[in-house]
Design a protein around this motif. Structure first.
Motif, PDB file in Angstrom:
ATOM      1  N   VAL A 350       0.856  -1.190   0.000  1.00 23.49           N
ATOM      2  CA  VAL A 350       0.000   0.000   0.000  1.00 23.49           C
ATOM      3  C   VAL A 350       0.892   1.240   0.000  1.00 23.49           C
ATOM      4  CG1 VAL A 350      -1.781   1.271   1.247  1.00 23.49           C
ATOM      5  CG2 VAL A 350      -1.793  -1.232   1.243  1.00 23.49           C
ATOM      6  N   PRO A 351       0.794   2.068  -1.044  1.00 24.48           N
ATOM      7  CA  PRO A 351       1.686   3.233  -1.113  1.00 24.48           C
ATOM      8  C   PRO A 351       1.154   4.412  -0.305  1.00 24.48           C
ATOM      9  CG  PRO A 351       0.334   3.151  -3.055  1.00 24.48           C
ATOM     10  CD  PRO A 351      -0.096   1.987  -2.191  1.00 24.48           C
ATOM     11  N   GLY A 352       1.983   5.406  -0.195  1.00 20.49           N
ATOM     12  CA  GLY A 352       1.532   6.684   0.367  1.00 20.49           C
ATOM     13  C   GLY A 352       1.475   6.755   1.864  1.00 20.49           C
ATOM     14  N   ARG A 353       2.141   5.830   2.543  1.00 21.67           N
ATOM     15  CA  ARG A 353       2.146   5.927   4.009  1.00 21.67           C
ATOM     16  C   ARG A 353       2.763   7.249   4.414  1.00 21.67           C
ATOM     17  NH1 ARG A 353       2.791   0.085   6.914  1.00 21.67           N
ATOM     18  NH2 ARG A 353       1.941   1.223   8.684  1.00 21.67           N
ATOM     19  N   LEU A 354       2.276   7.832   5.441  1.00 19.40           N
ATOM     20  CA  LEU A 354       2.779   9.109   5.967  1.00 19.40           C
ATOM     21  C   LEU A 354       2.703  10.216   4.927  1.00 19.40           C
ATOM     22  CD1 LEU A 354       5.944   7.558   7.622  1.00 19.40           C
ATOM     23  CD2 LEU A 354       3.856   8.200   8.807  1.00 19.40           C
ATOM     24  N   GLY A 355       1.822  10.017   3.947  1.00 21.87           N
ATOM     25  CA  GLY A 355       1.612  11.056   2.934  1.00 21.87           C
ATOM     26  C   GLY A 355       2.672  11.100   1.866  1.00 21.87           C
ATOM     27  N   ALA A 356       3.343   9.980   1.627  1.00 25.99           N
ATOM     28  CA  ALA A 356       4.410   9.958   0.619  1.00 25.99           C
ATOM     29  C   ALA A 356       3.838  10.259  -0.759  1.00 25.99           C
ATOM     30  CB  ALA A 356       5.077   8.599   0.616  1.00 25.99           C
ATOM     31  N   PRO A 357       4.383  11.237  -1.485  1.00 16.93           N
ATOM     32  CA  PRO A 357       3.860  11.555  -2.816  1.00 16.93           C
ATOM     33  C   PRO A 357       4.280  10.506  -3.849  1.00 16.93           C
ATOM     34  CG  PRO A 357       5.742  12.939  -2.308  1.00 16.93           C
ATOM     35  CD  PRO A 357       5.485  12.117  -1.087  1.00 16.93           C
ATOM     36  N   TYR A 358       3.456  10.358  -4.875  1.00 13.17           N
ATOM     37  CA  TYR A 358       3.777   9.432  -5.967  1.00 13.17           C
ATOM     38  C   TYR A 358       4.654  10.181  -6.970  1.00 13.17           C
ATOM     39  CZ  TYR A 358       3.223   5.698  -9.362  1.00 13.17           C
ATOM     40  OH  TYR A 358       3.463   4.666 -10.232  1.00 13.17           O
ATOM     41  N   PRO A 359       5.833   9.673  -7.260  1.00  9.81           N
ATOM     42  CA  PRO A 359       6.742  10.416  -8.145  1.00  9.81           C
ATOM     43  C   PRO A 359       6.319  10.333  -9.615  1.00  9.81           C
ATOM     44  CG  PRO A 359       7.728   8.343  -7.487  1.00  9.81           C
ATOM     45  CD  PRO A 359       6.416   8.419  -6.786  1.00  9.81           C
ATOM     46  N   LYS A 360       6.537  11.426 -10.338  1.00 14.49           N
ATOM     47  CA  LYS A 360       6.161  11.448 -11.759  1.00 14.49           C
ATOM     48  C   LYS A 360       7.225  10.777 -12.616  1.00 14.49           C
ATOM     49  CE  LYS A 360       3.592  15.767 -11.347  1.00 14.49           C
ATOM     50  NZ  LYS A 360       3.633  17.197 -11.607  1.00 14.49           N
ATOM     51  N   HIS A 361       8.468  11.088 -12.370  1.00 16.49           N
ATOM     52  CA  HIS A 361       9.589  10.527 -13.146  1.00 16.49           C
ATOM     53  C   HIS A 361       9.365  10.724 -14.635  1.00 16.49           C
ATOM     54  CE1 HIS A 361      10.719   7.813  -9.547  1.00 16.49           C
ATOM     55  NE2 HIS A 361      11.559   8.817  -9.624  1.00 16.49           N
ATOM     56  N   THR A 362       8.864  11.884 -15.019  1.00 16.37           N
ATOM     57  CA  THR A 362       8.568  12.150 -16.425  1.00 16.37           C
ATOM     58  C   THR A 362       9.842  12.119 -17.266  1.00 16.37           C
ATOM     59  OG1 THR A 362       6.776  13.552 -15.691  1.00 16.37           O
ATOM     60  CG2 THR A 362       7.445  13.789 -17.985  1.00 16.37           C
ATOM     61  N   GLY A 363       9.806  11.319 -18.304  1.00 18.70           N
ATOM     62  CA  GLY A 363      10.912  11.281 -19.265  1.00 18.70           C
ATOM     63  C   GLY A 363      12.108  10.468 -18.822  1.00 18.70           C
ATOM     64  N   ILE A 364      12.011   9.779 -17.684  1.00 20.48           N
ATOM     65  CA  ILE A 364      13.152   8.967 -17.233  1.00 20.48           C
ATOM     66  C   ILE A 364      13.016   7.572 -17.847  1.00 20.48           C
ATOM     67  CG2 ILE A 364      14.408   8.040 -15.249  1.00 20.48           C
ATOM     68  CD1 ILE A 364      14.389  11.001 -15.055  1.00 20.48           C
ATOM     69  N   PRO A 365      13.969   7.160 -18.676  1.00 12.49           N
ATOM     70  CA  PRO A 365      13.875   5.824 -19.291  1.00 12.49           C
ATOM     71  C   PRO A 365      13.838   4.711 -18.249  1.00 12.49           C
ATOM     72  CG  PRO A 365      15.502   7.144 -20.432  1.00 12.49           C
ATOM     73  CD  PRO A 365      15.104   7.916 -19.213  1.00 12.49           C
ATOM     74  N   LEU A 366      13.156   3.623 -18.611  1.00 15.09           N
ATOM     75  CA  LEU A 366      12.906   2.537 -17.656  1.00 15.09           C
ATOM     76  C   LEU A 366      14.164   1.908 -17.102  1.00 15.09           C
ATOM     77  CD1 LEU A 366      10.023   0.608 -19.405  1.00 15.09           C
ATOM     78  CD2 LEU A 366       9.898   2.045 -17.388  1.00 15.09           C
ATOM     79  N   VAL A 367      15.211   1.888 -17.926  1.00 11.68           N
ATOM     80  CA  VAL A 367      16.421   1.192 -17.499  1.00 11.68           C
ATOM     81  C   VAL A 367      16.953   1.760 -16.181  1.00 11.68           C
ATOM     82  CG1 VAL A 367      18.000   2.675 -18.828  1.00 11.68           C
ATOM     83  CG2 VAL A 367      18.650   0.337 -18.298  1.00 11.68           C
TER      84      VAL A 367
END
Lengths: 782, 228
Positions: A350-367
């Motif tokens: 379960v994500p977001g414990r303690l209000g952790a934001p979900y990162p966008k990581h826009t444009g970062i290649p999967l590798v």
């Protein structure tokens, strides 16, 4: 089966059943008893801890009694919080832990005199030596590192360990039990410095009482005879030196029923953790350093690094949940909290414990997510302008305050060194180069204890001490505005408050300036003995008085080659029977002048050439050994055991004597740097690598890949290991340069691809329209 | 793993289809019976025979002679170099891409990856030029269709080798466009991690479509001229 056997069988069965029932009942009762202590009733408040203090004999402490004993956590806290369960925790259980966990910072035994920086750990971590294997008992370990330990573990050894090492002084010092207050004390009186001092005074059983501010502790167990026992009571014969440790409780914190009020935190405050886990850039001002982004957002260390009564702290690395069986740990990794992913990459947390934001990581290649840990981009200092040198609480003795300076610059800890972790992902590490003397037998390298090296080395390791003793002795007879100094090369050496010497550079001075003993007064340096004619009738009588004072002061130094003398114009000054003796210098001393030692009729200068050469070479550097010293010590060690090969490790290389007696260096696995992953401080997203684009890392001169790291150690030498950052990652530097080069043309490449895509797409679209038009008959009539 | 399975199955299917077409159109015994089982047996026998025959003929020298005889070398200079760059880049892209995707768990990395990226740019540029200057040769001229049930009858759809070849060409071009797009978009600061994941898979399957359509086109081109 016989009849007799058949008749006995039911009885045996009954007996077995009874035993099993009894055992099960006992276990159930035990479990019920334990669970009563461990299970939370649901209340979210912290109960007021107004409780009776009990000593190590489980006796109630009455603070107003004569010579009360220090409180014992085992018997004071234990009734409600099972002590046995607590002491198996991460901070206390290294000696007995079945699992080692991800490598962490080893304990670094630092001894500047012998140039020792030895990584030690009871956990089997790569690069660290088992303290037992290098001859360190639990007692030795406690005295070395107890300053930053929360009690328990080696500081609270088993009875077998105590009996096995009678030379240790456990019976005098007592054991340092798990110090609950070290973490859970909310009171501002909690003093880590006091803890360190008490440990160094060998007041182990008193340390928690003193550090927690529960009472004031006086006396030093380290000065007591080894036969002293706590039941012997105070030393009636000595009230000044060998004073028995004693406690004077703060009676104001006790009620009329002798209950003490503990101001406690369920979750320890960050300051309690940072007392032992601070890491800060060296030479950076405090106001300009930033805290971890999680702390800045209001989280406490213990919000993520949680534990139950067993104190098996969640360390927060991927794979911990599977390793420890603590499933909750999976949600306190970076990926668990921010992405809701397990170590295997499954969306099972379960994500977001303690209000952790979900990162966008826009444009970062999967590798990048496969090959890098989250911390690679987000943690530690940015790899800008090379590596950052940091100091850590435990390695550099930070956070202990007093008259003496406790913090040290060495060992040199470097970060961020990007290396593959145990999950084969590139992650930032801290690094230290080991340095130690060792026996080299076959392929085995066995480090030597500094005391063994020092004993074999004799005077070789003491030039600084010898010069310091001279300067300190002279300082005793000088006026307040005068400081004795030694000028050698382009450095001025003066005594410091710790009884050592400080070197200051003389701008513009030549490196080959002859040694000169003098007195600094204001900005001037005057000769120790002014030039005068001893035979002159009008000589200043104060000069000879001063000569007498100097000679008397120098005569107090122990271990000199002979009595001190001063020769001025063929006149010999020396102390005979406590009086100044002035005589004509014998023929052997006709050519000498100045201050020195008289040995078998020969004049020796105050400091030998070796001492002067050695201290001058090391002045202005952090190094504590010269190559000459190492060669001499290796020679001295080989005399102790001719069939054994001895080596010295420093700066990533192993030094040994050749058959011709020269110092030779080479590579060896034992000289490799020790690294351990770092997680904090986490930087804000805008300061993460990649925020400014690919060239944060992928460029021809990228600091991430191509920063050079030179081996560092206590030895002053050019023969050090040199490594590129990419070599720690197991990546080819040439390829990374080539790959970095490709990012110069990448913008053009993107434009070309974009144009091609648009043109091809347009033509495919047109061809499709044409086909459809003909199929539908629209274009046939054209 | 799924990609590997789909790749192998689709490659086998295409091979079976193309070889059966060749068997059906060139061998008289293919039409000597109407029993599917018999046809299948004859097809397998022919396939085994051809495999043996081809393997006996195959040698480095024979391949070299084959390559030298390709019409490519007799083309005008610009066209020749365009073709060399186009075929060369495509062959490298397919070889490196499929090899690493199917056999190397880590996927494409290191120097082969740099080569793949560079060849990708060359391929995209060549494809664009080819579509501009050669695309007109692959425009289908179907008759206007009439609404009837014959539209659903495969035998009356007018599926000929020439039309399949044209379709393969445009499918190849479309796949080439998608390959270019799926290579370009992840390099731009547009897609988040799920988007990147989608584009990664999309690139792979576009490559598969591209390789299959190229194979179909080349096979039909190579064997279409030599009917007995």
């Amino acid at each position: 089966m016989s009849r007799a056997g058949r008749s006995v069988l039911p009885f045996l069965s009954l007996a077995l059943a009874a035993v099993l029932t009894f055992a099960a009942n006992g276990l159930a009762q035990s479990a019920a008893k334990d669970s009563k202590k461990a299970v939370w009733d649901g209340d979210r408040t912290i109960p007021a801890h107004l409780i009776p203090l009990r000593d190590e004999n489980d006796e109630l402490i009455v603070p107003t009694e004569t010579n009360p004993l220090p409180y014992s956590a085992r018997f004071t806290c234990g009734p409600c919080h099972d002590y046995g369960t607590v002491r198996s925790g991460w901070h206390f259980g290294a000696m007995t832990a079945a699992k080692n966990g991800r490598p962490g910072e080893p304990w670094l035994q630092f001894d500047p005199k012998t140039g020792t920086i030895l990584p030690l750990s009871y956990r089997k971590w790569p690069g660290s030596y088992d303290p037992k294997a290098v001859g360190l008992t639990a007692w030795d370990f406690t005295l070395l590192f107890g300053r930053h330990m929360p009690g328990g573990g080696p500081a609270e050894p088993s009875d077998e360990e105590v009996l096995a090492h009678p030379e240790a002084r456990w019976t005098v010092s007592g054991k340092a039990e798990v110090n609950c207050l070290a973490c859970h004390n909310k009171s501002g009186r909690q003093d880590p410095s006091e803890w360190a001092k008490q440990v160094l005074r060998e007041n182990l059983r008193w340390a928690a009482t003193a550090a927690g501010g529960v009472g004031e502790v006086g006396g030093m167990a380290s000065r007591l005879k080894e036969t002293w026992d706590i039941y012997d009571g105070p030393n009636l014969d000595d009230h000044e030196w060998a004073v028995v440790p004693s406690v004077k409780y703060r009676t104001v914190d006790f009620d009329s029923k002798h209950r003490y009020f503990f101001d406690l935190d369920y979750k320890p405050a960050d300051g309690r953790c940072l007392a032992c886990h601070s890491v800060s850039p060296k030479d950076e001002a405090r106001w300009s350093t930033d805290a971890d982004v999680h702390s800045t957002a209001g989280l406490k260390c213990a919000d993520c690094h949680r534990n139950d009564l067993g104190h098996g702290m969640v360390r927060g690395y991927e794979g911990e949940a599977a390793e420890t069986g603590n499933r909750t740990a999976a949600s306190f990794t970076c990926r668990g909290c921010h992405l809701g992913e397990s170590a295997a990459g499954e969306k099972s947390v379960v994500p977001g414990r303690l209000g952790a934001p979900y990162p966008k990581h826009t444009g970062i290649p999967l590798v990048h997510f496969k090959r890098l840990s989250c911390t690679a981009c987000h943690s530690g200092p940015r790899p800008k302008d090379g590596f950052t040198r940091v100091r850590t609480s435990r390695a550099n003795r930070l956070g202990i305050y007093g008259v003496a300076t406790w913090a040290t610059d060495l060992p040199q800890v470097i970060e961020p060194v990007y290396a593959k972790d145990e999950r084969h992902r590139i992650s930032p590490h801290r690094l230290v180069w080991p340095a130690f003397w060792a026996k080299f037998e076959g392929k085995d390298v066995t480090p030597l204890k500094p005391a063994v090296v020092e004993a074999a080395a004799g005077d070789i390791l003491g030039p600084e001490a010898r010069i310091a003793r001279i300067l300190v002795a002279l300082n005793q007879v000088l006026a307040e505005d005068e400081v004795p100094v030694l000028i050698s090369g382009n450095f001025v050496f003066a005594p410091n408050v710790d009884g050592g010497i400080d070197a200051a550079e003389r701008p513009g001075a030549k490196a080959d300036t002859a040694p000169f003993w003098g007195i600094r007064k204001g900005g001037d340096v005057l000769p120790l003995v002014p030039d005068f004619d001893p035979a002159a009738a009008d000589k200043d009588p104060a000069v000879e008085t001063r000569i007498q004072e100097f000679l008397q002061a120098l005569g107090t130094i122990v271990g000199t080659p002979g009595p001190p003398v001063i020769v001025v114009r063929k006149t010999l000054y020396r102390i005979v029977d406590g009086y100044l003796d002035i005589s004509e210098a014998p023929a052997e001393l006709a050519e000498v002048s100045g201050t020195g030692w008289l040995t078998e009729g020969k004049f020796l200068p105050l400091a030998s050439d070796f001492d002067l050469r050695t201290v001058t070479a090391k002045a202005g550097t952090e190094q504590t050994l010269t190559e000459e010293q190492v060669a001499l010590v290796l020679g001295a060690l080989s005399k102790t055991s001719e069939e054994t090969d001895f080596v010295y490790v420093s700066g990533g290389r192993m030094f040994r004597l050749t058959a011709g007696g020269k110092l030779d260096s080479g590579k060896h696995a034992a000289a490799e740097p020790v690294t351990w992953p770092l997680a904090h401080d986490v930087r804000p997203a805008q300061q993460s690598l990649g925020w400014n684009g690919c060239t944060d890392c992928h460029s021809v001169g990228s600091d991430f890949f191509f920063t050079k790291l030179k081996g560092a150690g206590p030895l002053l030498t050019d023969k050090v290991e040199k490594r590129s950052a990419s070599s720690f990652m197991g990546l080819g530097g040439l390829f990374q340069r080539f790959f970095g080069l490709s990012f110069i043309v990448r913008p053009v490449f993107k434009v070309v691809l974009g144009v091609c895509a648009v043109v091809v797409a347009s033509l495919v679209f047109l061809a499709g329209l044409l086909f459809l038009g003909r199929l539908a008959g629209f274009l046939e009539k054209r | 793993m799924l990609f590997t399975i789909i790749t192998i199955l689709s490659a086998l299917g295409l091979f079976a289809g193309l070889s059966f077409r060749r068997f059906w159109t060139t061998r008289e015994e293919a039409r000597s019976t109407i029993l599917y089982a018999e046809i299948f047996k004859k097809y397998l026998a022919w396939l085994a025979l051809r495999t043996v025959q081809i393997s006996r003929k195959t040698s480095p020298k024979a391949w070299w002679e084959y390559v030298k005889a390709l019409p490519l070398w007799r083309l005008p200079v610009l066209e020749k170099w365009l073709s060399i760059c186009f075929y060369g880049s495509f062959l490298y892209l397919a070889a490196s891409g499929f090899f690493f995707a199917m056999f190397i768990p880590r996927g494409l990395y290191g120097y082969p990856l740099v080569g793949h990226v560079m060849a990708g740019g060359l391929f995209a540029a060549c494809l664009t030029v080819i579509v501009i200057f050669k695309g007109r040769n692959f425009i289908s001229i179907p008759k206007p269709a009439s609404l009837s049930l014959t539209l659903l009858d495969p035998r009356r759809m007018g599926i000929t080798a020439a039309r399949v070849k044209i379709a393969a060409f445009w499918l190849f071009v479309a796949a080439g466009f998608l390959l270019t797009l799926s290579a370009l978009l992840p390099m731009l600061p547009l897609l988040r991690t799920p988007g990147q994941k989608f584009m990664f898979e999309f690139h792979r399957y576009s490559a598969l479509v591209s390789a299959l359509s190229a194979t179909a086109f080349v096979t039909l081109e190579a064997f279409g001229m030599r009917r007995p």
